[in-house]
Each structure stands twice: as C-alpha cells, then as structure tokens.
Design an enzyme around this catalytic site. Structure first.
Site, PDB file in Angstrom:
ATOM      1  N   GLU A 142       0.872  -1.278   0.028  1.00 37.08           N
ATOM      2  CA  GLU A 142       0.029   0.158  -0.006  1.00 37.08           C
ATOM      3  C   GLU A 142       0.774   1.330   0.015  1.00 37.08           C
ATOM      4  OE1 GLU A 142      -3.008  -0.432   3.059  1.00 37.08           O
ATOM      5  OE2 GLU A 142      -3.199  -2.399   2.491  1.00 37.08           O
ATOM      6  N   GLU A 198      -6.367 -10.729  -1.316  1.00 39.20           N
ATOM      7  CA  GLU A 198      -7.087 -10.539   0.219  1.00 39.20           C
ATOM      8  C   GLU A 198      -8.550 -10.460  -0.441  1.00 39.20           C
ATOM      9  OE1 GLU A 198      -5.368  -7.075   2.452  1.00 39.20           O
ATOM     10  OE2 GLU A 198      -3.246  -7.550   2.026  1.00 39.20           O
TER      11      GLU A 198
HETATM   12  O1  G3I Z   1      -3.698  -8.365  18.871  1.00 35.99           O
HETATM   13  C1  G3I Z   1      -4.535  -7.258  19.630  1.00 35.99           C
HETATM   14  C2  G3I Z   1      -4.993  -7.806  20.717  1.00 35.99           C
HETATM   15  O2  G3I Z   1      -3.974  -8.003  21.636  1.00 35.99           O
HETATM   16  C3  G3I Z   1      -5.885  -6.763  21.608  1.00 35.99           C
HETATM   17  O3  G3I Z   1      -6.434  -7.062  22.482  1.00 35.99           O
HETATM   18  C4  G3I Z   1      -7.026  -6.500  20.414  1.00 35.99           C
HETATM   19  C5  G3I Z   1      -7.809  -5.071  20.855  1.00 35.99           C
HETATM   20  O4  G3I Z   1      -8.490  -4.247  19.648  1.00 35.99           O
HETATM   21  O5  G3I Z   1      -6.420  -5.835  19.134  1.00 35.99           O
HETATM   22  C6  G3I Z   1      -5.602  -7.120  18.694  1.00 35.99           C
HETATM   23  O6  G3I Z   1      -4.779  -6.472  17.566  1.00 35.99           O
HETATM   24  C7  G3I Z   1      -5.786  -6.301  16.344  1.00 35.99           C
HETATM   25  C8  G3I Z   1      -5.543  -7.182  15.135  1.00 35.99           C
HETATM   26  O7  G3I Z   1      -5.890  -6.988  13.859  1.00 35.99           O
HETATM   27  C9  G3I Z   1      -5.507  -8.674  15.365  1.00 35.99           C
HETATM   28  O8  G3I Z   1      -6.878  -8.854  15.630  1.00 35.99           O
HETATM   29  C10 G3I Z   1      -5.752  -4.755  15.844  1.00 35.99           C
HETATM   30  O9  G3I Z   1      -6.320  -4.065  16.786  1.00 35.99           O
HETATM   31  C11 G3I Z   1      -6.248  -4.378  14.540  1.00 35.99           C
HETATM   32  O10 G3I Z   1      -6.071  -3.304  14.003  1.00 35.99           O
HETATM   33  C12 G3I Z   1      -5.795  -5.620  13.555  1.00 35.99           C
HETATM   34  O11 G3I Z   1      -6.658  -5.538  12.326  1.00 35.99           O
HETATM   35  C13 G3I Z   1      -6.003  -6.007  11.206  1.00 35.99           C
HETATM   36  C14 G3I Z   1      -5.623  -4.845  10.122  1.00 35.99           C
HETATM   37  O12 G3I Z   1      -5.144  -5.331   9.026  1.00 35.99           O
HETATM   38  C15 G3I Z   1      -4.403  -3.854  10.876  1.00 35.99           C
HETATM   39  O13 G3I Z   1      -3.490  -4.424  11.050  1.00 35.99           O
HETATM   40  C16 G3I Z   1      -6.966  -6.854  10.737  1.00 35.99           C
HETATM   41  O14 G3I Z   1      -7.207  -8.080  11.548  1.00 35.99           O
HETATM   42  C17 G3I Z   1      -6.468  -7.577   9.276  1.00 35.99           C
HETATM   43  O15 G3I Z   1      -7.332  -8.255   8.506  1.00 35.99           O
HETATM   44  C18 G3I Z   1      -6.030  -6.211   8.216  1.00 35.99           C
HETATM   45  O16 G3I Z   1      -5.578  -6.774   6.988  1.00 35.99           O
HETATM   46  C19 G3I Z   1      -5.133  -5.714   6.148  1.00 35.99           C
HETATM   47  C20 G3I Z   1      -3.925  -6.382   5.496  1.00 35.99           C
HETATM   48  O17 G3I Z   1      -2.760  -6.408   6.273  1.00 35.99           O
HETATM   49  C21 G3I Z   1      -3.380  -5.034   4.402  1.00 35.99           C
HETATM   50  N1  G3I Z   1      -4.590  -4.926   3.657  1.00 35.99           N
HETATM   51  C22 G3I Z   1      -5.805  -4.376   4.340  1.00 35.99           C
HETATM   52  C23 G3I Z   1      -6.333  -5.511   5.206  1.00 35.99           C
HETATM   53  C24 G3I Z   1      -7.567  -5.286   5.668  1.00 35.99           C
HETATM   54  O18 G3I Z   1      -7.355  -4.036   6.506  1.00 35.99           O
END
Ligand code: G3I
Length: 393
Positions: free
Chosen positions: A158, A263
C-alpha cells in the site's frame, strides 16, 4: 446437494441458482488445481489450532496461507532490540505441515509499524541512512529466518495514494521515493529465491493503477527484482465492475509480472459514505441506523447476489488463469473477517465463502461451479465464456 468440507459431510441449504449442476463433492484447491493456488489468510486461533472448526476447512480447502497479522512489523519486531517469532514460527510450521505455499505479509507498510521505527532515541525523526539501516536489519532478520520456507513476500504494501502518487508515509518522507526499491533490494539479498511482490488495494481505479504501473516499470528499468503484483481484492457487491477487474489484470500482467488476488472478500453491507473501494484501515465511521442491517442473517436475495458476484469474479480470474498464480481469501469464515469491524465497528458482515457456522454458502458453490464449467468448456474444445449476466454484478 452434498459437499465435503473438512472432515464432515454438510448438506447445503435448498436448491438455488448458484447450486445447480454440481454432482461431485469438490474442494476449492481441487477445483482450481490446474489454474492457480487458492489461499486463505489465517489468524492466531487458526495458527495455534484453537479454532477447531476453521482449521479443518483450511487444511482441506486451501493450498496456500497468508498471515493475517503475525508477520506485521508491530507483531514480529515490537521493540528496537526485540524480535518475537513465536506466532510467525507457528504460522510457518502450520503451512509446512500441510504442504502449503506459505506467503509472507508484509515487510514494509505505513500501518501497523511502531512509532519508534521512525524515531531516534530522543523521539526525533530519524535521518535517511538510519532508517535505511533499520529497514535493512528488519528485512534481513525476518526474511532470513524463513529463507527457503516462505515462498513469496509482500515486500511493500500500500505505498500508493488514490491518485497514483506515492503515499506521504514516514517511509517516503524520511527515505525518499527510493524506499520502495531499497526494500526490494534488501529482500532479494536476504532470500534470492523468494518471490517478491508489490501489494495494494483499489488498483482497479485507473489513476492508482497507472501509479502502480509506473512504479513497477521503474523497478524493472533499474533491474530490481519484482515477481508479482498483488491485487488485494477488497470488493463490494457492485464495484469494481468486472470489466475494470478484467482490464486491471490484463494491464498488470502485460508488465511481465505474476498477478495475484491476495485479500479477496466482498462486502455486502451498506457503505457509510459514497460507495468507496479499498481497505484503508485508518478510514473509520461511527455506527448509525441502517449500517448494520443483517444482524439476524443474510436475506436469501443478498446471499444469491453474493454468489453471482463471486461467480462473476471467478469467471474473470479463470479467463486470466495463465497470468494469475494465486487467489487468496482474506479469512476463512464470515465470523473471522476484518469487515465485521471496518469501516464501522461491530457490524455483522458476510464477505466470505463459509458462514459463521463454517458451512459453505451459495457463494462457495458458485465458485466451485465456475471451475467445473471452465473445465467442461475447455475439455469440449470450447472457448472460455463468461456466464450470462456476469457483467451486471
Ligand atoms: O492483537 C491485538 C490484541 O492483543 C488486542 O486485544 C486487540 C484489541 O483491539 O487488538 C488486537 O490487534 C488487532 C489485530 O487486528 C489482531 O486482531 C488490531 O487492533 C487490529 O487493528 C488488527 O486489524 C488488522 C488490520 O489489517 C490492521 O493490521 C486486521 O485483522 C487485518 O485483517 C487487516 O489486514 C489488512 C492487510 O494487512 C493489508 N490490506 C488491508 C487488510 C484489511 O485491513
């Protein structure tokens, strides 16, 4: 009809348009074995085997995995002097146990990268050379650890803004435009045999796609290795149009790189703003009336619309099966999806092929059927034709 999923036999719901003409139980990876790999992004519960319903589906249906989160910088390299490979080791072990193509996601991204990465010990912005050293150290350590085991890396994720220029990320601001080629060069040096990808969303939009094409051409002109481009494929029910998807795959493939759908999901929920395409995790909207309409289940009409949308998309992917090396879904079942929390938190979303009970949806059958139809058409010497009405979805 009866479909084999995981270790159990499931009787799918009533006969629908998307379920006709399927007599053989078939899995996704079998259906597309002559076309492309079929992958899923997997989460911590799946990596550690705690998701007892999801894991058998992953093992049975898919021949590639991507890490939804565990190889992101904030997870694997949380502090300057601390790498944490516990979850990513388990992820790679999962893939090896199941003889899967294991994908690395992602090395350089503006998001999910801790603030310290861009700061010196006094909290001031780092200089170019120090950030390049940090980038190099990260890439050599992470890619080097899985050398020969991870098949391909989303090296840069991105990097483009919606107008096709480079996004004003900390990487660009501190290092300059060449942060992209530097990342690819480090990754190539760390594992010369790994495939190296540029990955982004909404490349179906012309301005952004043109930016990606210019970026790839620049890398190629400089002799920097780039194996493929990942079209993330975070789609809506009606956007982008299939013609746009078709043209995007053609133009990217014409650059001589592999194309991957990395994705894939289809958001059936109403958009909180004018329909927008993409996956910018910083875009957030407050919940309000009407934005979460299907808390008690997806109406059959929308279920069928989703199945037709997936059929249309796969007709395009199959048309390009010579250029597409992998199609990866961003999650396994609807309950796993990030789209339950983006761009509005706490919604009930239905973007994938398996429902919250891990049963295959009409969309699953439609996807399998697209492969069966293509095989039948190819083996009878016919041209691959798109399904009637596919472009309307
Ligand atoms: O691991 C922590 C956990 O310890 C905590 O208790 C919890 C509370 O909110 O958060 C957890 O982390 C979250 C993580 O996902 C795991 O569930 C983050 O807040 C959350 O922001 C994160 O979201 C991910 C997002 O990327 C940001 O990294 C999504 O699961 C994931 O599907 C998404 O994937 C992205 C690709 O990497 C790039 N392209 C877009 C795609 C969708 O956004």
């Amino acid at each position: 009809m009866v479909v084999t999923v995981g270790t159990c036999l499931l009787v799918a719901f009533g006969s629908t348009a998307a379920e006709t003409n399927k007599s053989d139980p078939m899995t996704l990876k079998e259906a597309f074995k002559n076309d492309f790999l079929v992958g899923a992004a997997i989460n911590l519960d799946q990596i550690y085997g705690r998701d007892s319903k999801g894991v058998p589906i992953i093992e049975t249906q898919f021949n590639s995995i991507s890490p939804e989160n565990v190889l992101k910088w904030e997870v694997v390299h949380p502090k300057p002097d601390k790498f944490d490979f516990a979850a990513s080791d388990a992820y790679v072990n999962f893939g090896e146990r199941n003889h899967m193509a294991i994908i690395g996601h992602t090395l350089i991204w503006h998001s999910q990268t801790p603030a310290w990465v861009f700061e010196d010990v006094n909290g001031k912005p780092l200089d170019r050379q120090s950030l390049l050293n940090r980038m190099s150290n990260h890439i050599f350590t992470v890619v080097g650890r899985y050398k020969g085991r991870i098949k391909g890396w989303d090296v840069v994720n991105e990097a483009l803004a919606e107008d096709g220029t480079l996004r004003e990320s900390n990487w660009k601001k501190i290092i300059g435009d060449d942060f992209v080629e530097k990342a690819f060069e480090f990754a190539q040096a760390a594992d010369p045999n790994a495939e190296l990808y540029y990955n982004d969303f909404a490349l179906e939009n012309e301005a952004k796609r043109n930016g990606a094409i210019a970026l790839i051409k620049k890398l190629q002109k400089q002799g920097v290795k780039i194996t493929g481009v990942g079209l993330q494929g975070h789609y809506l029910l009606t956007e982008p149009g299939l013609k746009q998807v078709d043209e995007t795959i053609s133009t990217i493939a014409a650059l001589g790189v592999k194309v991957m759908i990395t994705e894939l999901d289809v958001n059936v929920l109403p958009s909180p703003a004018r329909a927008f395409l993409g996956a910018d995790v910083s875009q957030r909207y407050e919940a309000r009336a009407g934005l979460n309409p299907y808390t008690n289940g997806l109406p059959d009409s929308v279920q069928q619309q989703l199945a037709r949308r997936y059929a249309g998309l796969f007709s395009i992917f199959l048309k390009h099966r010579g250029d597409i090396s992998r199609v990866t879904f961003w999650g396994v079942s609807d309950g796993d999806s990030w789209l339950n929390d983006w761009p509005v938190r706490g919604r009930t979303s239905y973007p994938l092929l398996f429902d919250r009970n891990h049963a295959p949806k009409p969309a699953f059958h439609a996807v399998i059927e697209s492969a069966v139809d293509t095989q039948a058409s190819t083996s009878s010497g016919g041209e691959l034709v798109e399904k009637a009405g596919a472009h309307k979805n």
